[in-house]
Design a protein around this motif. Sequence first.
Motif, mmCIF file in Angstrom:
data_model
loop_
_atom_site.group_PDB
_atom_site.id
_atom_site.type_symbol
_atom_site.label_atom_id
_atom_site.label_comp_id
_atom_site.label_asym_id
_atom_site.label_seq_id
_atom_site.Cartn_x
_atom_site.Cartn_y
_atom_site.Cartn_z
ATOM 1 N N GLY A 104 0.803 -1.212 0.000
ATOM 2 C CA GLY A 104 0.000 0.000 0.000
ATOM 3 C C GLY A 104 0.837 1.263 0.000
ATOM 4 O O GLY A 104 2.072 1.221 -0.056
ATOM 5 N N PRO A 105 0.166 2.406 0.074
ATOM 6 C CA PRO A 105 0.833 3.701 -0.093
ATOM 7 C C PRO A 105 1.784 4.105 1.035
ATOM 8 O O PRO A 105 2.589 5.005 0.864
ATOM 9 N N SER A 106 1.722 3.434 2.180
ATOM 10 C CA SER A 106 2.637 3.769 3.281
ATOM 11 C C SER A 106 4.067 3.340 2.990
ATOM 12 O O SER A 106 4.987 3.808 3.640
ATOM 13 N N PHE A 107 4.213 2.425 2.049
ATOM 14 C CA PHE A 107 5.528 1.887 1.719
ATOM 15 C C PHE A 107 5.956 2.399 0.352
ATOM 16 O O PHE A 107 5.127 2.658 -0.514
ATOM 17 N N PRO A 108 7.255 2.534 0.140
ATOM 18 C CA PRO A 108 7.743 3.045 -1.144
ATOM 19 C C PRO A 108 7.393 2.123 -2.310
ATOM 20 O O PRO A 108 7.344 0.907 -2.157
ATOM 21 N N SER A 109 7.189 2.708 -3.445
ATOM 22 C CA SER A 109 6.909 1.948 -4.663
ATOM 23 C C SER A 109 8.240 1.456 -5.236
ATOM 24 O O SER A 109 9.309 1.974 -4.884
ATOM 25 N N PRO A 110 8.186 0.479 -6.144
ATOM 26 C CA PRO A 110 9.421 0.012 -6.774
ATOM 27 C C PRO A 110 10.184 1.157 -7.457
ATOM 28 O O PRO A 110 11.416 1.190 -7.430
ATOM 29 N N TYR B 34 10.614 -6.728 -10.215
ATOM 30 C CA TYR B 34 9.839 -6.638 -8.977
ATOM 31 C C TYR B 34 8.339 -6.703 -9.278
ATOM 32 O O TYR B 34 7.604 -7.494 -8.689
ATOM 33 N N LYS B 35 7.891 -5.874 -10.209
ATOM 34 C CA LYS B 35 6.463 -5.833 -10.550
ATOM 35 C C LYS B 35 5.978 -7.171 -11.105
ATOM 36 O O LYS B 35 4.824 -7.549 -10.891
ATOM 37 N N SER B 36 6.845 -7.891 -11.812
ATOM 38 C CA SER B 36 6.446 -9.183 -12.381
ATOM 39 C C SER B 36 6.212 -10.237 -11.294
ATOM 40 O O SER B 36 5.562 -11.250 -11.554
ATOM 41 N N PRO C 200 15.526 0.271 -14.523
ATOM 42 C CA PRO C 200 14.203 -0.136 -15.016
ATOM 43 C C PRO C 200 14.004 -1.655 -14.996
ATOM 44 O O PRO C 200 12.905 -2.129 -14.731
ATOM 45 N N SER C 201 15.070 -2.418 -15.227
ATOM 46 C CA SER C 201 14.931 -3.877 -15.215
ATOM 47 C C SER C 201 14.591 -4.395 -13.814
ATOM 48 O O SER C 201 13.872 -5.387 -13.673
#
Length: 179
Positions: free
Chosen positions: A76-82, A95-97, A89-90
């Motif tokens: 969720g938004p409390s934690f940093p995004s990738p 991570y998203k995969s 970018p890789s």
Amino acid sequence: MWHAVAMSHSPPCFAAVRAAAKKKPAKKPPPYQAPKKTTERQKPIEVNNSGFGGKKKDPVWQCVQNCGACCKLDKGPSFPSPEEVFDEPSDIELYKSLVGEDGWCIHYDKSSRKCSIYNERPYFCRVEPEIFDTLYGIDPKKFNKEACSCCVDTIKAVHGTESQELENFNNAIWSTGSN
């Protein structure tokens, strides 16, 4: 793998494992060897680990089985995004995969509460002192404190402040503390 603290004074935790796959694991210290026994009678040494003049016991980070809090990749938004954690970018793409529809890592088996690719997991799923030093400039001497703090925050966010996972983690890190 474990993840971030939403506090501004701490680095995003899951980024700390960024270069782990590229590094060799830290050498383990030699096993403890008890001092050789002598026939001479020695006076026992008393150690005070608390109170005035005593040294405070520090936590020792260790992964606790059946937790998996770090495998909840979308917290969720409390934690940093990738994008806030990774420069490459890789790395963002990898991570998203790994994020399943429910936010958990696709390699985390919820029934066994284990990683199905543990030995081959990505570098950002590894927790090692050298990584904190490389990414954040955190001295390896401070690794235990930073890693423990990060895990506590992640476990609270995923499992709750009164969870058995948090109790197990706290028991583990404080049972083998160092001075």
